[in-house]
Design an enzyme around this catalytic site. Structure first.
Site, PDB file in Angstrom:
ATOM      1  N   LEU A 131      -1.912  -8.264  -3.127  1.00 48.56           N
ATOM      2  CA  LEU A 131      -2.185  -9.004  -1.887  1.00 48.56           C
ATOM      3  C   LEU A 131      -3.042 -10.235  -2.131  1.00 48.56           C
ATOM      4  N   SER A 174      -7.718  -1.422  12.642  1.00 45.98           N
ATOM      5  CA  SER A 174      -8.594  -0.240  12.557  1.00 45.98           C
ATOM      6  C   SER A 174      -9.573  -0.131  13.718  1.00 45.98           C
ATOM      7  N   GLU A 203     -12.467   0.665  13.346  1.00 45.92           N
ATOM      8  CA  GLU A 203     -13.739   0.097  12.864  1.00 45.92           C
ATOM      9  C   GLU A 203     -14.025  -1.254  13.523  1.00 45.92           C
ATOM     10  N   GLN A 244      -8.262  -2.881   0.768  1.00 49.48           N
ATOM     11  CA  GLN A 244      -9.457  -2.202   0.248  1.00 49.48           C
ATOM     12  C   GLN A 244      -9.976  -1.479   1.485  1.00 49.48           C
ATOM     13  N   SER A 245      -9.720  -0.183   1.558  1.00 49.31           N
ATOM     14  CA  SER A 245      -9.847   0.511   2.850  1.00 49.31           C
ATOM     15  C   SER A 245     -11.153   1.299   3.004  1.00 49.31           C
ATOM     16  N   ARG A 305      -5.412  12.316   1.611  1.00 55.77           N
ATOM     17  CA  ARG A 305      -6.501  11.378   1.838  1.00 55.77           C
ATOM     18  C   ARG A 305      -7.241  11.127   0.523  1.00 55.77           C
ATOM     19  N   ASP A 357      -1.174   6.664   3.719  1.00 57.27           N
ATOM     20  CA  ASP A 357      -0.198   6.354   4.769  1.00 57.27           C
ATOM     21  C   ASP A 357       1.126   5.881   4.183  1.00 57.27           C
ATOM     22  N   LYS A 367     -10.620  -6.758   9.031  1.00 55.87           N
ATOM     23  CA  LYS A 367      -9.550  -6.210   9.877  1.00 55.87           C
ATOM     24  C   LYS A 367      -9.457  -6.973  11.208  1.00 55.87           C
ATOM     25  N   GLY A 425       0.812  -1.219   0.000  1.00 54.78           N
ATOM     26  CA  GLY A 425       0.000   0.000   0.000  1.00 54.78           C
ATOM     27  C   GLY A 425       0.837   1.257   0.000  1.00 54.78           C
ATOM     28  N   TYR A 481     -15.555  -4.786   5.854  1.00 51.76           N
ATOM     29  CA  TYR A 481     -14.216  -4.219   6.072  1.00 51.76           C
ATOM     30  C   TYR A 481     -13.759  -4.485   7.505  1.00 51.76           C
TER      31      TYR A 481
HETATM   32  P1  NAP Z   1      -5.461   3.990   1.179  1.00 54.15           P
HETATM   33  O1  NAP Z   1      -5.057   5.388   0.887  1.00 54.15           O
HETATM   34  O2  NAP Z   1      -6.775   3.483   0.673  1.00 54.15           O
HETATM   35  O3  NAP Z   1      -4.299   3.041   0.607  1.00 54.15           O
HETATM   36  C1  NAP Z   1      -4.463   1.655   0.498  1.00 54.15           C
HETATM   37  C2  NAP Z   1      -3.383   1.110  -0.413  1.00 54.15           C
HETATM   38  O4  NAP Z   1      -3.592  -0.311  -0.543  1.00 54.15           O
HETATM   39  C3  NAP Z   1      -3.386   1.681  -1.839  1.00 54.15           C
HETATM   40  O5  NAP Z   1      -2.074   2.042  -2.188  1.00 54.15           O
HETATM   41  C4  NAP Z   1      -3.859   0.517  -2.684  1.00 54.15           C
HETATM   42  O6  NAP Z   1      -3.276   0.457  -3.961  1.00 54.15           O
HETATM   43  C5  NAP Z   1      -3.363  -0.676  -1.879  1.00 54.15           C
HETATM   44  N1  NAP Z   1      -4.120  -1.891  -2.238  1.00 54.15           N
HETATM   45  C6  NAP Z   1      -5.456  -2.054  -2.302  1.00 54.15           C
HETATM   46  N2  NAP Z   1      -5.761  -3.297  -2.701  1.00 54.15           N
HETATM   47  C7  NAP Z   1      -4.579  -3.939  -2.891  1.00 54.15           C
HETATM   48  C8  NAP Z   1      -4.223  -5.242  -3.339  1.00 54.15           C
HETATM   49  N3  NAP Z   1      -5.143  -6.136  -3.654  1.00 54.15           N
HETATM   50  N4  NAP Z   1      -2.905  -5.550  -3.425  1.00 54.15           N
HETATM   51  C9  NAP Z   1      -1.945  -4.629  -3.122  1.00 54.15           C
HETATM   52  N5  NAP Z   1      -2.229  -3.381  -2.699  1.00 54.15           N
HETATM   53  C10 NAP Z   1      -3.525  -3.042  -2.593  1.00 54.15           C
HETATM   54  O7  NAP Z   1      -5.438   3.688   2.734  1.00 54.15           O
HETATM   55  P2  NAP Z   1      -4.712   4.522   3.922  1.00 54.15           P
HETATM   56  O8  NAP Z   1      -5.655   5.551   4.416  1.00 54.15           O
HETATM   57  O9  NAP Z   1      -3.351   4.890   3.507  1.00 54.15           O
HETATM   58  O10 NAP Z   1      -4.662   3.401   5.063  1.00 54.15           O
HETATM   59  C11 NAP Z   1      -3.558   2.508   5.162  1.00 54.15           C
HETATM   60  C12 NAP Z   1      -3.995   1.263   5.919  1.00 54.15           C
HETATM   61  O11 NAP Z   1      -4.443   1.625   7.221  1.00 54.15           O
HETATM   62  C13 NAP Z   1      -5.148   0.486   5.291  1.00 54.15           C
HETATM   63  O12 NAP Z   1      -4.921  -0.882   5.540  1.00 54.15           O
HETATM   64  C14 NAP Z   1      -6.372   0.952   6.054  1.00 54.15           C
HETATM   65  O13 NAP Z   1      -7.368  -0.044   6.042  1.00 54.15           O
HETATM   66  C15 NAP Z   1      -5.769   1.159   7.430  1.00 54.15           C
HETATM   67  N6  NAP Z   1      -6.406   2.184   8.260  1.00 54.15           N
HETATM   68  C16 NAP Z   1      -6.555   3.448   7.782  1.00 54.15           C
HETATM   69  C17 NAP Z   1      -7.104   4.420   8.593  1.00 54.15           C
HETATM   70  C18 NAP Z   1      -7.284   5.834   8.118  1.00 54.15           C
HETATM   71  O14 NAP Z   1      -8.021   6.572   8.763  1.00 54.15           O
HETATM   72  N7  NAP Z   1      -6.608   6.255   7.060  1.00 54.15           N
HETATM   73  C19 NAP Z   1      -7.485   4.101   9.906  1.00 54.15           C
HETATM   74  C20 NAP Z   1      -7.304   2.800  10.361  1.00 54.15           C
HETATM   75  C21 NAP Z   1      -6.749   1.849   9.536  1.00 54.15           C
HETATM   76  P3  NAP Z   1      -3.611   1.513  -5.141  1.00 54.15           P
HETATM   77  O15 NAP Z   1      -2.741   2.679  -4.830  1.00 54.15           O
HETATM   78  O16 NAP Z   1      -3.226   0.780  -6.364  1.00 54.15           O
HETATM   79  O17 NAP Z   1      -5.073   1.793  -5.029  1.00 54.15           O
HETATM   80  O1  G4F Z   2     -14.597   8.983   5.823  1.00 56.04           O
HETATM   81  P1  G4F Z   2     -15.272   7.695   5.989  1.00 56.04           P
HETATM   82  O2  G4F Z   2     -15.598   6.926   4.761  1.00 56.04           O
HETATM   83  O3  G4F Z   2     -14.403   6.854   7.009  1.00 56.04           O
HETATM   84  P2  G4F Z   2     -14.729   5.550   7.891  1.00 56.04           P
HETATM   85  O4  G4F Z   2     -15.888   4.809   7.371  1.00 56.04           O
HETATM   86  O5  G4F Z   2     -14.788   5.992   9.309  1.00 56.04           O
HETATM   87  O6  G4F Z   2     -13.439   4.659   7.633  1.00 56.04           O
HETATM   88  C1  G4F Z   2     -12.126   5.214   7.632  1.00 56.04           C
HETATM   89  O7  G4F Z   2     -11.605   5.177   8.950  1.00 56.04           O
HETATM   90  C2  G4F Z   2     -11.428   3.846   9.483  1.00 56.04           C
HETATM   91  C3  G4F Z   2     -10.858   4.000  10.905  1.00 56.04           C
HETATM   92  O8  G4F Z   2     -11.911   4.201  11.811  1.00 56.04           O
HETATM   93  C4  G4F Z   2     -10.458   3.097   8.589  1.00 56.04           C
HETATM   94  F1  G4F Z   2     -10.212   1.854   9.094  1.00 56.04           F
HETATM   95  C5  G4F Z   2     -11.026   2.997   7.181  1.00 56.04           C
HETATM   96  O9  G4F Z   2     -10.044   2.371   6.330  1.00 56.04           O
HETATM   97  C6  G4F Z   2     -11.279   4.413   6.649  1.00 56.04           C
HETATM   98  O10 G4F Z   2     -10.035   5.062   6.493  1.00 56.04           O
HETATM   99  O11 G4F Z   2     -16.652   7.919   6.755  1.00 56.04           O
HETATM  100  C7  G4F Z   2     -16.711   8.561   8.012  1.00 56.04           C
HETATM  101  C8  G4F Z   2     -18.166   8.805   8.396  1.00 56.04           C
HETATM  102  C9  G4F Z   2     -19.048   7.557   8.268  1.00 56.04           C
HETATM  103  O12 G4F Z   2     -19.848   7.457   9.398  1.00 56.04           O
HETATM  104  C10 G4F Z   2     -19.900   7.819   7.047  1.00 56.04           C
HETATM  105  O13 G4F Z   2     -21.187   7.217   7.078  1.00 56.04           O
HETATM  106  O14 G4F Z   2     -18.716   9.764   7.474  1.00 56.04           O
HETATM  107  C11 G4F Z   2     -19.997   9.331   7.084  1.00 56.04           C
HETATM  108  N1  G4F Z   2     -20.318   9.940   5.791  1.00 56.04           N
HETATM  109  C12 G4F Z   2     -21.334  10.805   5.563  1.00 56.04           C
HETATM  110  N2  G4F Z   2     -21.387  11.140   4.280  1.00 56.04           N
HETATM  111  C13 G4F Z   2     -19.689   9.721   4.625  1.00 56.04           C
HETATM  112  C14 G4F Z   2     -20.378  10.475   3.654  1.00 56.04           C
HETATM  113  N3  G4F Z   2     -18.613   8.963   4.326  1.00 56.04           N
HETATM  114  C15 G4F Z   2     -18.205   8.950   3.023  1.00 56.04           C
HETATM  115  N4  G4F Z   2     -17.101   8.228   2.707  1.00 56.04           N
HETATM  116  N5  G4F Z   2     -18.843   9.660   2.045  1.00 56.04           N
HETATM  117  C16 G4F Z   2     -19.931  10.428   2.313  1.00 56.04           C
HETATM  118  O15 G4F Z   2     -20.510  11.059   1.414  1.00 56.04           O
END
Ligand code: NAP
Ligand code: G4F
Length: 351
Positions: A67, A133, A135, A91-92, A191, A16, A160, A11, A156
């Site tokens: 993956l 996460s 979540e 798939q995040s 983001r 990140d 996790k 990723g 999702y």
């Molecule tokens: P992100 O921007 O969606 O990045 C995910 C990365 O995973 C992308 O580079 C994507 O590749 C790659 N990927 C997806 N499917 C894959 C596959 N089949 N094989 C190889 N690579 C694959 O996510 P992020 O926000 O940086 O988050 C990083 C990690 O932390 C994720 O595991 C997410 O679930 C976890 N997490 C995130 C948050 C948050 O708030 N950001 C919070 C808790 C946990 P492409 O570039 O080709 O799309």
């Molecule tokens: O921004 P979100 O899609 O983030 P969500 O679902 O909290 O997940 C993110 O954080 C997780 C950590 O807690 C990560 F593990 C996960 O990979 C990801 O990075 O949605 C946040 C909130 C939700 O409650 C959603 O229902 O915003 C609400 N929301 C309202 N309108 C929306 C929208 N979310 C999205 N994506 N798009 C909307 O139009």
């Protein structure tokens, strides 16, 4: 060059992964990143770091893999022999996981198992970081800490929970240095555009630039504990530098609703009442929602010395300043000031 540490990042092209690459390069690491094959480049977030591998001294290498493809994972790990693996690929997107549950579980859950098996079979002393996460908690008991039971509410989140459990199992059963970071939502100008904070700040910039008139959102009542991604990357690195593998909750400890974020963001951008621009589209509702997430990072504070510096209000300002620049607008500027003041020794490029 034998003393140079090698890190492998799944990723790497994600939010990140891009920040982690900058942090590790700044610390002298050789960084290997797995990218998925695509007919167009999807590496915009790391383009500023990439150098032609033919150039002497290059320390960032991108390798094709997936993956869902065990062979590519085994090949990369045995060839690279990394000291540390940061497993961020997934798939995040929570709502997308309801549309593609099988793909989500294959990538996130089995993808984690594939890496751990490759480490086990290789017998190399590799340290493994798993991006778990908040979540997983499902928002039942707030605030949540490392002892709070899981109650996953999406495919999702289920994927996790498996990733978290299998990471712990490989630590306990095989003595692998395998650690979980239970991270709460962390955001930044990098983001993905479909996550709600970025959708809002990008939407505001597009409205300001005259490109859009409305912003369509789903549930505005959900509350999240929103932090600033570069700070969370420092915690991630620190988790793998501990003497023993362990699991940590990483969060700000403050929660805000989507509505609250909208109010702050529209106000800062000088657009006034968000209700003039925002319409609800039920398409964005989820079949089951996590209503509230608030994290308790006391353990990270005590053991890692980690504490967040940026709250959601400051985060909105940082993201809006960046999106204004992206759309050719003059940013209000407070976000840039916050970055200068709170991070005088920044290791990442400001977007
Ligand atoms: P992100 O921007 O969606 O990045 C995910 C990365 O995973 C992308 O580079 C994507 O590749 C790659 N990927 C997806 N499917 C894959 C596959 N089949 N094989 C190889 N690579 C694959 O996510 P992020 O926000 O940086 O988050 C990083 C990690 O932390 C994720 O595991 C997410 O679930 C976890 N997490 C995130 C948050 C948050 O708030 N950001 C919070 C808790 C946990 P492409 O570039 O080709 O799309
Ligand atoms: O921004 P979100 O899609 O983030 P969500 O679902 O909290 O997940 C993110 O954080 C997780 C950590 O807690 C990560 F593990 C996960 O990979 C990801 O990075 O949605 C946040 C909130 C939700 O409650 C959603 O229902 O915003 C609400 N929301 C309202 N309108 C929306 C929208 N979310 C999205 N994506 N798009 C909307 O139009």
């Amino acid at each position: 060059m034998d003393n140079v540490k090698k890190a492998l990042i799944t990723g790497i092209a994600g939010q990140d992964g891009s920040y982690l690459t900058e942090l590790l390069l700044s610390k002298g690491y050789e960084v290997y990143g797995i990218i998925r094959w695509d007919s167009i480049f999807t590496t915009q977030r790391i383009d500023h770091l990439y150098q032609d591998p033919h150039i002497k001294g290059t320390r960032l290498f991108l390798k094709h893999g997936d993956l869902t493809d065990s062979a590519s994972i085994i090949k990369l790990i045995t060839e690279i022999k990394p000291d540390e693996i940061y497993h961020l690929g997934a798939q995040s997107h929570v709502r997308v996981s309801f549309e593609m549950p099988e793909y989500t579980v294959n990538t996130n859950a089995l993808g984690t198992l594939r890496i751990l098996e490759a480490i086990r079979i290789s017998k190399l002393p590799i340290k493994f970081y798993m991006a778990a996460s908040s979540e997983m908690f499902g928002g039942i008991n707030s605030p949540q800490n490392e002892n709070t039971p899981f109650c996953p509410k999406s495919p999702y989140a289920c994927s996790k929970v498996f990733g978290y459990d299998i990471t712990k199992l490989y630590r306990e059963a095989y003595g692998i240095f395998a650690a979980n970071g239970i991270f709460y939502n962390h955001e930044s100008p990098r983001r993905g555009d479909t996550f709600v904070t970025k959708k809002i700040t990008r939407g505001i910039a597009r409205i300001k630039a005259g490109l859009d008139k409305k912003l369509y959102l789903g549930n505005l009542d959900a509350k999240r504990d929103w932090g600033f991604a570069p700070e969370y990357i420092e915690a991630m690195y620190s988790i793998l530098q501990q003497p023993k593998p362990d699991d940590f909750v990483i969060a700000t400890g403050e929660s805000c609703s989507v509505k609250g974020f909208l109010e702050k963001a529209f106000d800062y951008a000088g657009l006034g009442d968000y209700q003039q621009y925002v319409e609800i589209d039920p398409y964005y509702y989820r079949p089951s929602e996590v209503n509230v997430l608030i994290g308790d990072s006391s353990k990270a504070k005590e053991k890692l010395g980690w504490k967040s510096k940026i709250n959601f209000n400051e985060l909105a300002k940082i993201m809006i300043d960046a999106d204004f620049r992206k759309y050719g607008l003059t940013p209000p500027g407070e976000g840039d000031g916050i970055l200068k003041e709170k991070f005088p020794n920044r290791w990442w490029k400001v977007d």
